[in-house]
Each structure stands twice: as structure tokens, then as C-alpha cells.
Design an enzyme around this catalytic site. Structure first.
Site, PDB file in Angstrom:
ATOM      1  N   GLU A 161     -19.156 -31.998  40.879  1.00  0.00           N
ATOM      2  CA  GLU A 161     -19.426 -31.374  39.582  1.00  0.00           C
ATOM      3  C   GLU A 161     -18.565 -32.032  38.495  1.00  0.00           C
ATOM      4  OE1 GLU A 161     -20.710 -26.909  40.961  1.00  0.00           O
ATOM      5  OE2 GLU A 161     -18.593 -27.388  40.927  1.00  0.00           O
ATOM      6  N   CYS A 214     -10.946 -24.448  35.212  1.00  0.00           N
ATOM      7  CA  CYS A 214     -10.004 -25.098  36.124  1.00  0.00           C
ATOM      8  C   CYS A 214      -9.901 -24.327  37.430  1.00  0.00           C
ATOM      9  CB  CYS A 214      -8.614 -25.128  35.485  1.00  0.00           C
ATOM     10  SG  CYS A 214      -8.393 -26.563  34.484  1.00  0.00           S
TER      11      CYS A 214
END
Ligand code: SF4
Length: 324
Positions: free
Chosen positions: A79, A316
Site C-alpha cells: 500500500e 501511520c
């Protein structure tokens, strides 16, 4: 004869996977003029259909971020995230499939290390994003310094003035800081930005949060990162995930000040982004603010980093749901 067959095989590799070639590798094969022409076509929109070895499978959009799911030629998936900022778009790229470091707060490490990406696969993540990128951060899946050669080669390709000509100071490598590799990076003639994912002020807490760094002494890790920033005259960013009761005591703030107060350092406080199977809790805003106040009173430049992409599991530590 050997030379001719060697040249033919280089040409075949070049046709099949041109994004893996640096300009300096192409010019002996094609000659300067053709090498320049090819780089322009690959990186400046000259070719309508570019040869590729990664495919966009899906794009999920939110107001502040877009997550691209890429399939690689062996069926593995990675990704890449585009984060919209006032000043442009940051591409958060992956360096590995899975990650050997296995931080307890990060979904990317759950499957362990599956394989390293090639330089070409890293470059293509940038080329096939349909966004005007003005910053690149190696903060996606994987520890970039554990794929050292491919990451560095991809940076050299992206910043080559014959092609994309991406500004070096717009590229950040974010690392948990394997000491030997930080020292190696220091010796490169490459002034990229460095973020040290520290997340702890003691060896014990770091061993718990970042099990893959157990063999790396925390003081030496900090010193090696500071050494990079001094040599290249770059402000070091220290990423610090605030986990109440684990790493946000006043003594932790004092240790950070002992390391960084006299240095060109910015502390980036991060809030934990929940991932499946993790028991860690998201801190309250006040808990992050309190730690920030401690650090500022101790003389440290400190920011709270706003998390992007939460709504689409693109923040994150959340990437990797799609690895296979
Ligand atoms: S935070 Fe980075 S180093 Fe740690 S497991 Fe995730 S991708 Fe790997």
C-alpha cells in the site's frame, strides 16, 4: 560474443522493467542521447503506456488521504498513501512486503518480513500515483534501511535531473535506526531528510515496543542519527508515539532533553492509531499536550503530528491489511 549476449540481455531487462535502471546504467546500453530520450519519456509523461511491474488494484479516498493498493508481479500486495497537505501532496511509500521489525503498535510488521521491494517497484509507486507529489516519505510498509540498496537506488533514480528531478530535500527516510546502517547512510553523498522512529527513552521500553531493535543500544542509535544530521547539516526529526503509562513520564522527557536539547532536532509526537489485534490505547489529547509541555519546558522543539488517513486505515502503523 559474451559482450553481445550480455548487451542483449541488458536490453531485454530494460524493455521489461525500465524503472529499475538508473540513468548511469542506461547510457552505456543505449548511448547518451537515447538514454536521455528514454528518461524523458518514462518520467516526464512522454509515453502514454509505460511498461510496468506493479498494478493499481484499488484506490480508497478520504478527505485528507488516498490509499493505493498495488499488486506486484508475484501477486504480493503493498500500500502507498497520498496525504493532502496545504502545501501539496506527500507520498508515503513502502520499501518491503511485510516488515521484520514487528513494532507492537504497527500492522505492517504482523506478517513478518516477506520480501524486499526492488528499486523499480519503489519508483513505480511514485510514477503511478495520480497526484502532484511534492514530498516523498519512506514511512509506508517496511524498514527502509533493511532494504538499503534498493531504497538508495530508487532515490537516485527519482532525483536524476534527466528524469523526474525530484528535490533531494523533499525526500525523507524514516527508520527505527539500525546502527550499522545509519552509519553507512552517513557516509553517502545524499542529503536526504532523516526521521528516527525512537518511541522510547529507555532501552527496556524500546525493546518492548520495537522488538526487532533489541540488539541496538538506544544511546548509540541516537548518537548515530545525530551524527548523520550533523554531517549533512539536516535537522533530525524524532518520531515519538505517546503511549500513556509506557513512555510519557517526566523522566522520559528529561532523557529526551539530555539527548536532544543542544542539537538541531524536532520532536514529532504521534498519537497511536489503533490496529486490529493490538491492546494499546489511543491517548487522550490532554496526555499528549502534557508531554509536549514537559518537552518544551526542557527546551525541545516539539510538534504534535496530526494523523491523516485514519478513516481509511491509511494512517501511520495501519498499513498492510492487504499484504498476502
Ligand atoms: S513501524 Fe515501521 S519498522 Fe515498525 S513494524 Fe511498522 S513498518 Fe516495520
Amino acid at each position: 560474443m559474451k559482450n553481445i549476449s550480455g548487451n542483449i540481455s541488458s536490453i531485454i531487462d530494460l524493455i521489461n522493467d525500465p524503472f529499475g535502471f538508473s540513468y548511469d546504467e542506461i547510457s552505456p546500453i543505449l548511448g547518451e542521447d537515447d538514454a536521455k530520450a528514454l528518461y524523458v519519456r518514462l518520467y516526464r509523461g512522454g509515453l502514454l503506456k509505460k511498461p510496468h511491474t506493479i498494478w493499481v488494484q484499488n484506490i480508497i479516498s478520504a478527505t485528507d488521504a488516498k490509499k493505493y493498493l498495488f499488486e506486484l508481479s508475484d501477486g504480493k500486495r503493498i500500500e502507498t498513501v497520498c496525504i493532502k497537505r496545504k502545501t501539496g501532496v506527500t507520498a508515503c511509500v513502502s520499501a518491503q512486503v511485510g516488515c521484520p521489525v514487528q513494532c507492537i503498535f504497527c500492522a505492517s510488521g504482523r506478517p513478518g518480513h516477506i520480501r524486499n521491494l526492488t528499486a523499480s517497484e519503489i519508483v513505480q509507486q511514485i510514477i503511478f500515483l495520480r497526484e502532484p507529489i511534492n514530498r516523498i516519505v519512506f514511512m509506508g510498509i517496511g524498514e527502509p534501511l533493511y532494504n538499503y540498496d534498493s531504497v538508495l537506488k530508487s532515490i537516485h533514480i527519482l532525483r536524476d535531473r534527466n528524469g523526474l528531478d525530484f528535490p533531494t530535500d523533499g525526500i525523507t527516510v524514516s527508520t527505527v535506526g539500525p546502527i550499522k546502517l545509519l552509519k553507512q547512510l552517513r557516509e553517502e553523498h545524499l542529503k536526504i531528510q532523516l526521521t528516527l522512529s525512537l518511541h522510547a527513552a529507555t532501552q527496556e521500553v524500546r525493546n518492548y515496543l520495537i522488538p526487532g531493535m533489541k540488539g541496538n543500544d538506544i544511546n548509540q542509535t541516537v548518537e548515530a542519527a545525530l551524527d548523520y544530521s550533523r554531517r549533512h547539516n539536516r535537522k533530525l526529526t524524532v518520531a515519538y508515539l505517546v503511549l500513556p503509562g509506557i513512555n510519557n513520564a517526566y523522566t522520559d522527557a528529561r532523557q529526551l532533553a539530555a539527548w536532544f536539547a543542544q542539537e538541531k532536532v524536532m520532536i514529532n509526537l504521534l498519537e497511536y492509531n489503533p490496529t486490529p489485534q493490538s491492546t494499546l490505547k489511543k491517548p487522550a489529547k490532554q496526555e499528549i499536550e502534557r508531554f509536549k509541555n514537559h518537552l518544551e519546558r526542557l527546551g525541545l522543539e516539539t510538534h504534535i503530528r496530526v494523523s491523516h488517513g485514519n478513516a481509511i486505515q491509511a494512517a501511520c502503523g495501519q498499513l498492510a491489511g492487504a499484504i498476502r
